[in-house]
Scaffold this motif. Structure first.
Motif, PDB file in Angstrom:
ATOM      1  N   VAL A 110     -73.068 -38.090   9.095  1.00 48.93           N
ATOM      2  CA  VAL A 110     -72.278 -37.485   8.024  1.00 48.93           C
ATOM      3  C   VAL A 110     -72.100 -36.004   8.349  1.00 48.93           C
ATOM      4  CG1 VAL A 110     -72.277 -36.854   5.587  1.00 48.93           C
ATOM      5  CG2 VAL A 110     -73.013 -39.137   6.290  1.00 48.93           C
ATOM      6  N   PRO A 111     -70.864 -35.491   8.337  1.00 56.37           N
ATOM      7  CA  PRO A 111     -70.645 -34.102   8.773  1.00 56.37           C
ATOM      8  C   PRO A 111     -71.043 -33.088   7.710  1.00 56.37           C
ATOM      9  CG  PRO A 111     -68.571 -35.071   8.064  1.00 56.37           C
ATOM     10  CD  PRO A 111     -69.597 -36.175   7.989  1.00 56.37           C
ATOM     11  N   SER A 112     -71.516 -31.956   8.171  1.00 50.03           N
ATOM     12  CA  SER A 112     -71.746 -30.814   7.298  1.00 50.03           C
ATOM     13  C   SER A 112     -70.499 -29.940   7.284  1.00 50.03           C
ATOM     14  CB  SER A 112     -72.935 -29.980   7.806  1.00 50.03           C
ATOM     15  OG  SER A 112     -74.113 -30.744   7.830  1.00 50.03           O
ATOM     16  N   ALA A 113     -70.354 -29.157   6.236  1.00 51.94           N
ATOM     17  CA  ALA A 113     -69.271 -28.189   6.207  1.00 51.94           C
ATOM     18  C   ALA A 113     -69.481 -27.158   7.309  1.00 51.94           C
ATOM     19  CB  ALA A 113     -69.217 -27.501   4.850  1.00 51.94           C
ATOM     20  N   ARG A 114     -68.393 -26.666   7.867  1.00 50.84           N
ATOM     21  CA  ARG A 114     -68.516 -25.674   8.943  1.00 50.84           C
ATOM     22  C   ARG A 114     -69.290 -24.447   8.488  1.00 50.84           C
ATOM     23  NH1 ARG A 114     -62.519 -25.536  11.857  1.00 50.84           N
ATOM     24  NH2 ARG A 114     -62.539 -27.702  12.639  1.00 50.84           N
ATOM     25  N   SER A 115     -69.071 -24.034   7.248  1.00 51.42           N
ATOM     26  CA  SER A 115     -69.767 -22.851   6.742  1.00 51.42           C
ATOM     27  C   SER A 115     -71.273 -23.093   6.674  1.00 51.42           C
ATOM     28  CB  SER A 115     -69.228 -22.486   5.360  1.00 51.42           C
ATOM     29  OG  SER A 115     -69.376 -23.570   4.453  1.00 51.42           O
ATOM     30  N   ALA A 116     -71.675 -24.316   6.276  1.00 48.51           N
ATOM     31  CA  ALA A 116     -73.105 -24.630   6.204  1.00 48.51           C
ATOM     32  C   ALA A 116     -73.724 -24.661   7.591  1.00 48.51           C
ATOM     33  CB  ALA A 116     -73.305 -25.967   5.500  1.00 48.51           C
ATOM     34  N   THR A 117     -73.008 -25.251   8.550  1.00 44.42           N
ATOM     35  CA  THR A 117     -73.513 -25.294   9.921  1.00 44.42           C
ATOM     36  C   THR A 117     -73.660 -23.888  10.493  1.00 44.42           C
ATOM     37  OG1 THR A 117     -72.496 -27.458  10.294  1.00 44.42           O
ATOM     38  CG2 THR A 117     -73.058 -26.172  12.239  1.00 44.42           C
ATOM     39  N   ALA A 118     -72.680 -23.035  10.218  1.00 44.73           N
ATOM     40  CA  ALA A 118     -72.745 -21.662  10.719  1.00 44.73           C
ATOM     41  C   ALA A 118     -73.904 -20.896  10.077  1.00 44.73           C
ATOM     42  CB  ALA A 118     -71.427 -20.949  10.435  1.00 44.73           C
ATOM     43  N   ALA A 119     -74.119 -21.102   8.777  1.00 41.59           N
ATOM     44  CA  ALA A 119     -75.190 -20.389   8.078  1.00 41.59           C
ATOM     45  C   ALA A 119     -76.567 -20.827   8.575  1.00 41.59           C
ATOM     46  CB  ALA A 119     -75.077 -20.613   6.574  1.00 41.59           C
ATOM     47  N   HIS A 165     -77.286 -24.533  13.047  1.00 39.77           N
ATOM     48  CA  HIS A 165     -77.330 -25.842  13.689  1.00 39.77           C
ATOM     49  C   HIS A 165     -76.821 -26.884  12.697  1.00 39.77           C
ATOM     50  CE1 HIS A 165     -81.140 -27.754  11.881  1.00 39.77           C
ATOM     51  NE2 HIS A 165     -80.972 -26.628  11.230  1.00 39.77           N
ATOM     52  N   ASP A 166     -76.529 -28.073  13.215  1.00 36.70           N
ATOM     53  CA  ASP A 166     -76.097 -29.197  12.391  1.00 36.70           C
ATOM     54  C   ASP A 166     -77.275 -30.161  12.297  1.00 36.70           C
ATOM     55  OD1 ASP A 166     -75.052 -31.579  11.356  1.00 36.70           O
ATOM     56  OD2 ASP A 166     -73.091 -31.261  12.284  1.00 36.70           O
ATOM     57  N   PRO A 167     -78.034 -30.148  11.192  1.00 36.19           N
ATOM     58  CA  PRO A 167     -79.279 -30.919  11.141  1.00 36.19           C
ATOM     59  C   PRO A 167     -79.089 -32.421  11.262  1.00 36.19           C
ATOM     60  CG  PRO A 167     -78.755 -29.965   8.997  1.00 36.19           C
ATOM     61  CD  PRO A 167     -77.821 -29.353   9.978  1.00 36.19           C
ATOM     62  N   VAL A 168     -78.070 -32.975  10.619  1.00 38.80           N
ATOM     63  CA  VAL A 168     -77.887 -34.425  10.655  1.00 38.80           C
ATOM     64  C   VAL A 168     -77.499 -34.880  12.057  1.00 38.80           C
ATOM     65  CG1 VAL A 168     -76.578 -36.380   9.737  1.00 38.80           C
ATOM     66  CG2 VAL A 168     -77.303 -34.534   8.210  1.00 38.80           C
ATOM     67  N   ARG A 169     -76.632 -34.142  12.690  1.00 40.06           N
ATOM     68  CA  ARG A 169     -76.237 -34.512  14.049  1.00 40.06           C
ATOM     69  C   ARG A 169     -77.419 -34.428  15.008  1.00 40.06           C
ATOM     70  NH1 ARG A 169     -70.801 -32.311  17.118  1.00 40.06           N
ATOM     71  NH2 ARG A 169     -71.057 -33.432  19.076  1.00 40.06           N
ATOM     72  N   ARG A 170     -78.259 -33.408  14.851  1.00 36.45           N
ATOM     73  CA  ARG A 170     -79.431 -33.252  15.719  1.00 36.45           C
ATOM     74  C   ARG A 170     -80.391 -34.421  15.521  1.00 36.45           C
ATOM     75  NH1 ARG A 170     -81.947 -28.902  18.372  1.00 36.45           N
ATOM     76  NH2 ARG A 170     -80.258 -27.541  17.687  1.00 36.45           N
ATOM     77  N   ILE A 171     -80.631 -34.809  14.264  1.00 37.79           N
ATOM     78  CA  ILE A 171     -81.521 -35.942  13.988  1.00 37.79           C
ATOM     79  C   ILE A 171     -80.918 -37.236  14.527  1.00 37.79           C
ATOM     80  CG2 ILE A 171     -82.559 -37.327  12.155  1.00 37.79           C
ATOM     81  CD1 ILE A 171     -82.683 -34.760  10.463  1.00 37.79           C
ATOM     82  N   ARG A 204     -61.022 -31.463   3.601  1.00 35.77           N
ATOM     83  CA  ARG A 204     -60.828 -30.471   2.551  1.00 35.77           C
ATOM     84  C   ARG A 204     -62.187 -29.932   2.138  1.00 35.77           C
ATOM     85  NH1 ARG A 204     -62.626 -32.162  -2.206  1.00 35.77           N
ATOM     86  NH2 ARG A 204     -62.647 -34.379  -2.757  1.00 35.77           N
ATOM     87  N   ALA A 205     -62.175 -28.786   1.533  1.00 33.72           N
ATOM     88  CA  ALA A 205     -63.418 -28.179   1.080  1.00 33.72           C
ATOM     89  C   ALA A 205     -63.976 -28.941  -0.116  1.00 33.72           C
ATOM     90  CB  ALA A 205     -63.179 -26.721   0.706  1.00 33.72           C
ATOM     91  N   VAL A 206     -65.300 -28.974  -0.221  1.00 32.79           N
ATOM     92  CA  VAL A 206     -65.962 -29.588  -1.371  1.00 32.79           C
ATOM     93  C   VAL A 206     -66.913 -28.563  -1.982  1.00 32.79           C
ATOM     94  CG1 VAL A 206     -65.809 -31.920  -0.422  1.00 32.79           C
ATOM     95  CG2 VAL A 206     -67.840 -30.539   0.037  1.00 32.79           C
ATOM     96  N   ALA A 207     -67.211 -28.758  -3.258  1.00 36.83           N
ATOM     97  CA  ALA A 207     -68.136 -27.860  -3.944  1.00 36.83           C
ATOM     98  C   ALA A 207     -69.568 -28.164  -3.524  1.00 36.83           C
ATOM     99  CB  ALA A 207     -67.976 -28.015  -5.458  1.00 36.83           C
ATOM    100  N   ASP A 208     -70.449 -27.210  -3.745  1.00 37.56           N
ATOM    101  CA  ASP A 208     -71.874 -27.416  -3.498  1.00 37.56           C
ATOM    102  C   ASP A 208     -72.360 -28.567  -4.372  1.00 37.56           C
ATOM    103  OD1 ASP A 208     -74.574 -27.303  -3.087  1.00 37.56           O
ATOM    104  OD2 ASP A 208     -74.786 -25.184  -3.607  1.00 37.56           O
ATOM    105  N   GLN A 209     -73.034 -29.542  -3.759  1.00 41.10           N
ATOM    106  CA  GLN A 209     -73.449 -30.741  -4.473  1.00 41.10           C
ATOM    107  C   GLN A 209     -74.657 -30.520  -5.380  1.00 41.10           C
ATOM    108  OE1 GLN A 209     -71.010 -33.150  -4.198  1.00 41.10           O
ATOM    109  NE2 GLN A 209     -72.086 -34.636  -2.947  1.00 41.10           N
ATOM    110  N   SER A 210     -75.450 -29.493  -5.097  1.00 38.41           N
ATOM    111  CA  SER A 210     -76.661 -29.278  -5.892  1.00 38.41           C
ATOM    112  C   SER A 210     -76.280 -29.029  -7.343  1.00 38.41           C
ATOM    113  CB  SER A 210     -77.462 -28.096  -5.340  1.00 38.41           C
ATOM    114  OG  SER A 210     -76.701 -26.920  -5.374  1.00 38.41           O
ATOM    115  N   GLY A 211     -76.967 -29.699  -8.234  1.00 38.11           N
ATOM    116  CA  GLY A 211     -76.707 -29.547  -9.655  1.00 38.11           C
ATOM    117  C   GLY A 211     -75.662 -30.495 -10.204  1.00 38.11           C
ATOM    118  N   LEU A 212     -74.988 -31.254  -9.332  1.00 38.92           N
ATOM    119  CA  LEU A 212     -73.976 -32.195  -9.784  1.00 38.92           C
ATOM    120  C   LEU A 212     -74.593 -33.567 -10.034  1.00 38.92           C
ATOM    121  CD1 LEU A 212     -70.950 -31.393  -7.421  1.00 38.92           C
ATOM    122  CD2 LEU A 212     -71.470 -30.425  -9.672  1.00 38.92           C
ATOM    123  N   GLY A 213     -74.139 -34.247 -11.069  1.00 38.37           N
ATOM    124  CA  GLY A 213     -74.582 -35.598 -11.349  1.00 38.37           C
ATOM    125  C   GLY A 213     -73.854 -36.605 -10.482  1.00 38.37           C
TER     126      GLY A 213
END
Length: 242
Positions: free
Chosen positions: A110-119, A122-128, A153-162
């Protein structure tokens, strides 16, 4: 460059167990047992999002397992990828059978957002996923990592979402890269992620694979792929017991 710096630091600085903080080990025996000590199991979030394929997880997302995943993902403890990959490989085996079936096992992270990977650096899921594919090959199963999904397309931060908010947030967010369908047409597609909570991300990934392969007209309920994760919310394991 950030990833290289983190790996060099891990070689020269004192280490503590990512799961419990015990010194002189990046993963102590007790925390390794929490990650690998029980057979992977089928997990089902509730409510189950439409289109979610069968998912197997290695361990509940709590205590030591939570600490290890966060250390790898957010704190750059890259040396933990091998242990996490081994756990993910166990989930893959549980979902496909030890023989794997016809064709190679195609692990689609499952891909991470480019901004998350840059921050993170590394891309944790791809590495695992790459570590899991190596573990599977060591035991005689033909497996490789095929990163064919991307965010369109961009998605919102999932934390806090039901659960419902996550489904809305992710609807239509993923697609196959150009030519990606050719890379996964012949083999067993296994969607992989580090964590399952509501299942919305894996359901969206399965939709993108179905659409990319032209299988959107398949009978409802027939899985085109399976999924495996390192950990799942404890409630998904509880539901599986009933």
């Amino acid at each position: 460059m950030l990833g290289v710096w983190r790996e060099l630091c891990g070689l020269v600085l004192p280490v503590a167990c990512a799961g419990c903080g015990r010194p002189r080990s990046d993963l102590c025996a007790a925390c390794e047992a929490a990650l690998h000590g029980t057979p992977p199991r089928r997990v089902r979030p509730s409510p189950r999002p439409p289109g979610l394929p069968p998912v197997h997880a290695a361990a509940p997302y709590e205590n030591a397992v939570r600490g290890v995943l966060l250390a790898h993902k957010e704190r750059g403890a890259l040396g933990l990828a091998r242990a996490l990959g081994r756990a993910l490989a166990g989930g893959v085996r549980a979902g496909t059978g030890r023989s794997g079936g016809p064709g190679p096992l195609l692990l689609v992270p499952v891909p991470s957002a480019r901004s998350a990977t840059a921050a993170r650096g590394h891309d944790p899921v791809r590495r695992i996923a790459m570590a899991a594919a190596q573990d599977l090959r060591r035991t005689g199963l033909p497996a490789r990592t095929v990163p064919v999904l991307r965010q369109r397309r961009a998605v919102a931060d999932q934390s806090g979402l039901g659960a419902r908010q996550r489904r809305v947030n992710l609807a239509g967010a993923l697609e196959l890269v150009a030519g990606g369908e050719r890379l996964i047409r012949h083999g067993a597609v296994i969607l992989v992620d580090d964590l399952l909570t509501t299942g919305s991300t894996l359901a969206e990934a399965a939709r993108a694979v179905d659409e990319g392969l032209g299988r959107d007209r398949m009978p409802a309920g027939r899985p085109v792929c399976r999924a495996a994760v390192v950990a799942a919310s404890p409630s998904a394991f509880e539901i599986n017991r009933n």
